[in-house]
Design a protein around this motif. Structure first.
Motif, PDB file in Angstrom:
ATOM      1  N   ARG A 549      -4.780   4.814  16.073  1.00  0.00           N
ATOM      2  CA  ARG A 549      -3.539   5.047  16.730  1.00  0.00           C
ATOM      3  C   ARG A 549      -2.665   6.113  16.078  1.00  0.00           C
ATOM      4  NH1 ARG A 549      -4.072   2.750  21.504  1.00  0.00           N
ATOM      5  NH2 ARG A 549      -4.542   0.388  21.754  1.00  0.00           N
ATOM      6  N   PHE A 550      -2.953   6.669  14.632  1.00  0.00           N
ATOM      7  CA  PHE A 550      -2.079   7.938  14.387  1.00  0.00           C
ATOM      8  C   PHE A 550      -3.109   8.805  13.106  1.00  0.00           C
ATOM      9  CE2 PHE A 550       0.946   4.452  14.596  1.00  0.00           C
ATOM     10  CZ  PHE A 550       0.880   5.276  15.524  1.00  0.00           C
ATOM     11  N   ALA A 551      -4.101   8.825  13.483  1.00  0.00           N
ATOM     12  CA  ALA A 551      -5.622   9.817  12.846  1.00  0.00           C
ATOM     13  C   ALA A 551      -5.125   9.892  11.526  1.00  0.00           C
ATOM     14  CB  ALA A 551      -5.034  11.202  13.364  1.00  0.00           C
ATOM     15  N   LEU A 552      -5.020   8.535  10.782  1.00  0.00           N
ATOM     16  CA  LEU A 552      -4.963   8.358   9.088  1.00  0.00           C
ATOM     17  C   LEU A 552      -6.084   8.672   9.209  1.00  0.00           C
ATOM     18  CD1 LEU A 552      -2.927   6.462   8.470  1.00  0.00           C
ATOM     19  CD2 LEU A 552      -1.930   8.227   8.302  1.00  0.00           C
ATOM     20  N   ARG A 553      -6.649   9.709   8.100  1.00  0.00           N
ATOM     21  CA  ARG A 553      -7.444   9.411   7.461  1.00  0.00           C
ATOM     22  C   ARG A 553      -8.522   8.267   6.691  1.00  0.00           C
ATOM     23  NH1 ARG A 553      -6.687  14.959   6.993  1.00  0.00           N
ATOM     24  NH2 ARG A 553      -8.715  15.912   8.557  1.00  0.00           N
ATOM     25  N   ALA A 554      -9.942   7.547   6.497  1.00  0.00           N
ATOM     26  CA  ALA A 554      -9.909   6.425   5.490  1.00  0.00           C
ATOM     27  C   ALA A 554      -8.919   6.247   4.309  1.00  0.00           C
ATOM     28  CB  ALA A 554     -11.238   6.427   5.573  1.00  0.00           C
ATOM     29  N   GLY A 555      -9.784   7.374   3.743  1.00  0.00           N
ATOM     30  CA  GLY A 555      -9.294   7.873   2.013  1.00  0.00           C
ATOM     31  C   GLY A 555     -10.187   7.178   1.184  1.00  0.00           C
ATOM     32  N   ASN A 556     -10.477   7.884   0.249  1.00  0.00           N
ATOM     33  CA  ASN A 556     -11.786   7.270  -1.374  1.00  0.00           C
ATOM     34  C   ASN A 556     -10.678   7.164  -1.852  1.00  0.00           C
ATOM     35  OD1 ASN A 556     -13.768   7.551   0.960  1.00  0.00           O
ATOM     36  ND2 ASN A 556     -13.662   9.859   0.877  1.00  0.00           N
ATOM     37  N   GLU A 557     -11.092   6.518  -3.114  1.00  0.00           N
ATOM     38  CA  GLU A 557     -10.461   6.136  -4.626  1.00  0.00           C
ATOM     39  C   GLU A 557     -11.390   7.401  -5.033  1.00  0.00           C
ATOM     40  OE1 GLU A 557     -11.536   2.120  -6.255  1.00  0.00           O
ATOM     41  OE2 GLU A 557     -11.485   1.171  -4.093  1.00  0.00           O
ATOM     42  N   LYS A 558      -9.952   8.033  -5.596  1.00  0.00           N
ATOM     43  CA  LYS A 558     -10.303   9.240  -6.218  1.00  0.00           C
ATOM     44  C   LYS A 558     -10.555   8.594  -8.520  1.00  0.00           C
ATOM     45  CE  LYS A 558      -9.651  12.081  -3.754  1.00  0.00           C
ATOM     46  NZ  LYS A 558     -10.717  12.941  -3.161  1.00  0.00           N
ATOM     47  N   SER A 571      -6.144   3.512   0.817  1.00  0.00           N
ATOM     48  CA  SER A 571      -5.600   3.811  -1.150  1.00  0.00           C
ATOM     49  C   SER A 571      -4.146   3.895  -1.036  1.00  0.00           C
ATOM     50  CB  SER A 571      -6.345   5.518  -1.478  1.00  0.00           C
ATOM     51  OG  SER A 571      -6.622   5.818  -0.642  1.00  0.00           O
ATOM     52  N   LEU A 572      -3.583   3.515   0.636  1.00  0.00           N
ATOM     53  CA  LEU A 572      -2.220   3.869   0.425  1.00  0.00           C
ATOM     54  C   LEU A 572      -1.559   3.202  -0.970  1.00  0.00           C
ATOM     55  CD1 LEU A 572      -1.319   3.661   4.138  1.00  0.00           C
ATOM     56  CD2 LEU A 572      -0.568   5.879   2.716  1.00  0.00           C
ATOM     57  N   LYS A 573      -0.563   3.608  -1.329  1.00  0.00           N
ATOM     58  CA  LYS A 573       0.278   2.644  -2.840  1.00  0.00           C
ATOM     59  C   LYS A 573       1.665   1.990  -1.927  1.00  0.00           C
ATOM     60  CE  LYS A 573      -2.819   4.109  -6.658  1.00  0.00           C
ATOM     61  NZ  LYS A 573      -2.913   3.002  -6.563  1.00  0.00           N
ATOM     62  N   PHE A 574       2.285   1.337  -3.045  1.00  0.00           N
ATOM     63  CA  PHE A 574       3.359   1.303  -2.562  1.00  0.00           C
ATOM     64  C   PHE A 574       4.516   1.830  -2.414  1.00  0.00           C
ATOM     65  CE2 PHE A 574       7.739  -0.928  -3.406  1.00  0.00           C
ATOM     66  CZ  PHE A 574       7.558  -2.311  -3.107  1.00  0.00           C
ATOM     67  N   GLU A 575       4.580   3.209  -2.773  1.00  0.00           N
ATOM     68  CA  GLU A 575       5.687   4.394  -2.649  1.00  0.00           C
ATOM     69  C   GLU A 575       4.917   4.901  -2.020  1.00  0.00           C
ATOM     70  OE1 GLU A 575       3.034   5.451  -6.495  1.00  0.00           O
ATOM     71  OE2 GLU A 575       3.895   3.677  -5.328  1.00  0.00           O
ATOM     72  N   GLY A 622       2.803   2.012  -7.241  1.00  0.00           N
ATOM     73  CA  GLY A 622       1.562   1.560  -8.161  1.00  0.00           C
ATOM     74  C   GLY A 622       0.551   0.953  -7.755  1.00  0.00           C
ATOM     75  N   ASP A 623       1.791  -0.632  -6.649  1.00  0.00           N
ATOM     76  CA  ASP A 623       0.391  -1.504  -6.038  1.00  0.00           C
ATOM     77  C   ASP A 623      -0.231  -0.562  -4.455  1.00  0.00           C
ATOM     78  OD1 ASP A 623      -0.029  -3.166  -9.014  1.00  0.00           O
ATOM     79  OD2 ASP A 623       1.748  -4.087  -7.778  1.00  0.00           O
ATOM     80  N   ASP A 624      -1.687  -1.450  -4.794  1.00  0.00           N
ATOM     81  CA  ASP A 624      -1.739  -0.505  -3.849  1.00  0.00           C
ATOM     82  C   ASP A 624      -1.664  -1.624  -2.397  1.00  0.00           C
ATOM     83  OD1 ASP A 624      -4.419   1.096  -3.566  1.00  0.00           O
ATOM     84  OD2 ASP A 624      -4.588  -0.635  -6.003  1.00  0.00           O
ATOM     85  N   ILE A 625      -1.947  -1.257  -0.747  1.00  0.00           N
ATOM     86  CA  ILE A 625      -1.031  -1.962  -0.106  1.00  0.00           C
ATOM     87  C   ILE A 625      -2.134  -3.020   0.964  1.00  0.00           C
ATOM     88  CG2 ILE A 625       0.056  -1.320   2.195  1.00  0.00           C
ATOM     89  CD1 ILE A 625       1.606   0.873   1.163  1.00  0.00           C
TER      90      ILE A 625
END
Length: 907
Positions: A549-558, A571-575, A622-625
């Motif tokens: 729906r919002f074209a967010l990228r999947a995200g890879n761990e860094k 990889s979105l975090k709490f903040e 710092g915690d993952d969603i």
């Protein structure tokens, strides 16, 4: 889903969500709110959160409100002249969600309902609501089309009775028509052919391209010999001439026939080429030592350095004017550490008497002399004459010519990045932890060459050798080496317009077309799993919802120590996520290329509830969603619907499918070229907004709009002058047409008119001077005597006469008719032309102002199937050059040629 054991170690160290979600916990996430539920899904803001009384969930405080950037009126501008930098121009082509740099966190675009699509409409429906309704209608159309496709495929799988085939063959239809109908019923028939080529599985009954009507007999014969059966690769055609040792010495254009790879039968993807010839890579020039009087100064003492250390010092000294970098403490620290390592390795620094100087503190280094030297060289280069610049360019082109092309299966193909990157200081994007480190010079001993087995291996520079030479015809790179900063491998590949790149683009868009068949089921499944009891399933469904729906990228761990900490959905975090009742989600994180992604969106209520669950205490910053989901797990789940389906395909599908529907809504009416182009851009803009491709307002936007406004005002002033000429010829026209017809446009105040008249005079002076210089150059080239400066002064009297004339006109408000035998009819015809030019410029201004916060190029180049643009070009008779610039036409050459003059193709 994978077990918790599969979760990354970093996630195991944080607070992990419960394995299951009870119904009681689910109900507990429902917070009663009097706030009106906003329509979903929609990106409603791309700027700071406006403070209001709405509650923010999970303890996030309110941000300060900030007024949005106001819309620019193209009739007024007092901005300074500004130009976009190379990085800004490059960012247009980059595949990014936003152009907001992380360090400029306060400069953000306004709300979508404040800008977005500029419409000439009196409709009172808010833009947000319009886009929601449009998105819903597009989603419904996608669901309907997916069901129709799957239904047709289901019917096609049923065996056709022999009797039915017999009856069809007895029909009055010609044999070719029977074969065509059978191929439509059974789309998986491998023997069916179109234009003599094996037909691949297709999403539509519409042919991929129109039959080539203009093909010459020679081209037809060539295509026939190159076509293959049973998926085997066509044999490589032998060159007509004896091949030169230099692959750049290609045959004459008259002898080269276009390779229409998009017409060929699908071959084995694993084998990329049969023969490959190229000349390797072009190395940067060797370092040129500084003059003896230019030294690095340490604590007031000029020091002598080994040539290698001197070069590294020059890297920093040459960029003192780039304060964004050289004043960055991380940049300084990384540079100084590497610089000390080089000093240690090369014998250190010494003063003029040969005494050792111990360089310990960065703050005591003075690079000013080095900067002045390189700055002077730069200014001297800018001041070169036209002939000097042309000679240098010719020399550069001659040096690069052997590396620009290779021979790929006997065809001349352009090489993309054949230059080895020169040494320097690494800058990185955003707040990269390694910014300022020294990029070492790449030696031939680090480079691996990939070339055909029978081809001549390119010679390395004198006294050097290649690291290795291999003959891997499953690889598409020509050369490869490992850089020292991040340990990444650099590859020399073919150019964007090459066959290999074109095939990759076609494959990408065809995969997105394939998603049409499955999108309805995918959406139905993830909407169901949004309420799943399993935390892993619910997180996965929520992630797919956000990606779709919002074209967010999947995200890879860094690797946080070696890479900028950029994130995506998984990889979105709490903040990174703030929640506002009843269904608003605020994203704020570093996205691709360390560009700040900030967006405020409205979501379905269940998605909002899920995010509250995923952020539930004891989770903290710092915690993952999505702590029970990884990108690989997500893509593995998606591939169960369709082979090769990943999160990235959704972006391409949504952009292309939406563009198709918007273009289909355009009615074929009589329009000017400018109106047609604006219509296309309006569709592109809506795709960019719906797919969340946004950017900040460029620094030069107001200046550009001001220039457009001045051009429009200048034409309006010409309208007034022409009307006054009509009165000069026939004063009775004032009574006949009315005094209002001859009035000055209200946009043209006296101050602007005086400034414009001065501009017209200076413009005339510049033209006279340039013409004089050009005439003298011709005389000099012909060996004749050049004209003296006295002649220029004589010519410039015309500008003085113009100044007097315009001043008199402005004072008396009367204009004498100009031209040979002027008539009212001639002036009226001229007025009509000027009015058309004004309308065209006003459309351009409206279009440009509408595009100021939308990254049109991101959608058009990376996500919208280029064949849709070609179809629009054909259907509405708009030259493709008006829609695709030259480099993009070369990149999408396959799309332009495969569609031909057809206008019926559908995504």
């Amino acid at each position: 889903m994978s077990s918790d054991d599969d979760m990354p170690l970093a996630r195991a160290n944080g607070h992990l969500s419960a394995d299951k979600i009870s119904k009681a916990e689910d109900r507990a996430m429902d917070i009663d709110s009097d706030v009106e539920l906003k329509p979903a899904p929609l990106s409603i803001r791309h700027g700071p959160v406006v403070g209001d009384d709405s509650p923010l969930a999970n303890g996030h405080g309110k941000r300060k409100s900030r007024s949005s950037t106001s819309n620019v009126n193209y009739h007024e501008s007092d901005g300074d002249d500004g130009r976009s930098t190379k990085r800004q121009r490059k960012a247009v082509v980059d595949d990014s969600d936003s152009d907001v740099p992380i360090k400029n966190k306060t400069r953000l675009p306004p709300a979508a309902d404040e800008t977005a699509v500029a419409e000439d409409s009196d409709d009172d429906v808010p833009l947000n609501r319009k886009l929601v309704n449009k998105r819903k209608s597009i989603d419904k159309a996608a669901e309907k089309e997916a069901k129709a496709i799957r239904s047709a495929e289901s019917k096609a799988k049923k065996p056709t009775p022999k009797k039915a085939v017999k009856e069809e063959s007895d029909d009055d239809q010609p044999l070719s028509g029977v074969k065509s109908r059978k191929r439509t019923v059974n789309g998986t028939n491998g023997k069916a052919k179109s234009n003599g080529v094996k037909k691949e599985d297709s999403d539509s009954d519409t042919p991929m391209r129109k039959k080539v009507k203009t093909a010459t007999p020679k081209a037809k014969a060539k295509a026939k010999t190159e076509q293959t059966t049973s998926g085997k690769k066509a044999p490589v055609k032998k060159a007509k001439k004896e091949q030169s040792e230099d692959p750049a010495d290609a045959e004459d254009d008259e002898d080269d026939e276009e390779f229409r790879w998009w017409d060929q039968a699908k071959s084995d993807d694993s084998i990329k080429w049969q023969t490959l010839e190229h000349n390797g890579v072009l190395f940067p020039p060797e370092y040129e030592p500084l003059p003896k009087n230019v030294k690095l100064v340490y604590d007031g003492t000029p020091v002598n350095l080994h040539i290698e250390a001197e070069e590294v010092a020059g890297f920093f000294g040459a960029m003192l004017n780039s304060t964004h970098n050289v004043e960055n403490p991380v940049f300084q620290k990384n540079f100084f550490n590497d610089f000390k390592d080089v000093l240690k390795r090369t014998g250190g620094a010494k003063d003029q008497q040969g005494n050792k100087v111990d360089i310990k503190e960065f703050s005591k280094l003075d690079f000013q002399r080095i900067f002045e030297y390189y700055h002077g060289k730069s200014e001297a280069r800018k001041a070169r004459s036209k002939d000097e610049k042309a000679a240098e360019k010719a020399e550069k082109d001659k040096m690069e010519a052997p590396f620009m092309y290779c021979k790929w299966d006997g065809r001349k193909e352009k090489v993309g990045n054949f230059r080895v990157e020169p040494p320097g200081l690494f800058r990185g994007r955003g707040e990269h932890p390694k910014t300022g480190k020294v990029k070492l010079r790449v030696a031939p001993e680090q480079i691996t060459i990939n070339i055909g087995k029978d081809a001549q291996v390119p010679r390395p520079p004198e006294g050097h050798k290649w690291k290795a030479v291999q003959n891997d015809n499953k690889a598409t790179w020509l050369a490869m080496w490992q850089e020292n900063i991040n340990g990444a491998y650099k590859y020399v590949m073919l150019g964007a317009q090459s066959t290999v790149k074109g095939q990759a683009d076609l494959k990408k868009f065809e995969k997105a077309r394939e998603l049409k068949k499955h999108i309805a089921k995918i959406r139905k499944d993830y909407e169901r799993d949004l309420k799943a009891e399993s935390m892993a399933d619910r997180q996965r469904a929520t992630a797919v919802y956000l990606i779709d729906r919002f074209a967010l990228r999947a995200g890879n761990e860094k690797d946080a120590e070696n890479e900028a900490e950029t994130v995506g959905c998984c990889s979105l975090k709490f903040e990174h996520v703030t929640l506002r009742e009843p269904n608003t989600v605020i994203f704020d994180f570093l996205g691709k290329d360390s560009i700040r992604y900030y967006d405020e969106v409205t979501v379905d209520r269940q998605v909002f509830k899920n995010l509250r669950v995923f952020k539930k205490s004891p989770k903290k910053e710092g915690d993952d969603i999505f702590d029970r989901l990884t990108t690989s797990q997500l893509n593995k789940h998606l591939s169960s619907y369709m082979p090769g389906l990943t999160a990235k395909v959704f972006r391409t599908y949504n952009a292309s499918f939406t563009m198709q529907k918007l273009l289909n809504e355009i009615k074929d009416e009589d329009r000017t070229m400018a109106e047609k182009i604006k219509l296309y851009n309006d569709c592109n803009r809506e795709v960019a907004i719906l797919c969340n491709h946004k950017r900040t307002v460029g620094a030069s936007h107001e200046t550009q709009m001001g220039k457009l406004a001045d051009r429009i005002k200048g034409l309006k002033y010409q309208v007034w002058r022409n009307k006054q000429m009509m009165l000069d010829i026939d004063p009775k026209l004032k009574k006949k047409k009315g005094a209002d017809f001859f009035e000055l446009d209200p946009d043209l105040d006296e101050a602007w008119i005086l400034e414009h008249l001065n501009f017209l005079v200076e413009e005339q002076r510049t033209k006279i001077q340039k013409k004089f210089e050009k005439d003298n150059q011709k005389l000099q080239e012909a060996g004749e005597k050049i004209m003296p400066d006295k002649e220029l002064k004589e010519r410039l009297k015309d500008a003085d006469e113009l100044a007097k004339k315009l001043k008199k006109e402005n004072k008396s408000k009367k204009v004498e008719a100009e031209g040979r035998a002027p008539t009212v009819e001639k002036i009226e015809a001229n007025l009509k032309k000027i009015d058309e030019r004004i309308r065209t410029l006003e459309l351009q201004a409206l279009d440009r102002d509408g595009n100021k916060e939308v990254a049109l190029a991101t959608s058009k180049i990376n996500y919208i199937d280029p064949r849709l643009t070609v179809i629009f070009s054909n259907k509405f008779n708009v030259p493709i050059e008006k829609l695709f610039q030259k480099s993009i036409r070369e990149k999408f050459h396959w799309a332009i040629k495969s569609i031909g003059e057809d206008d019926s193709w559908q995504f």
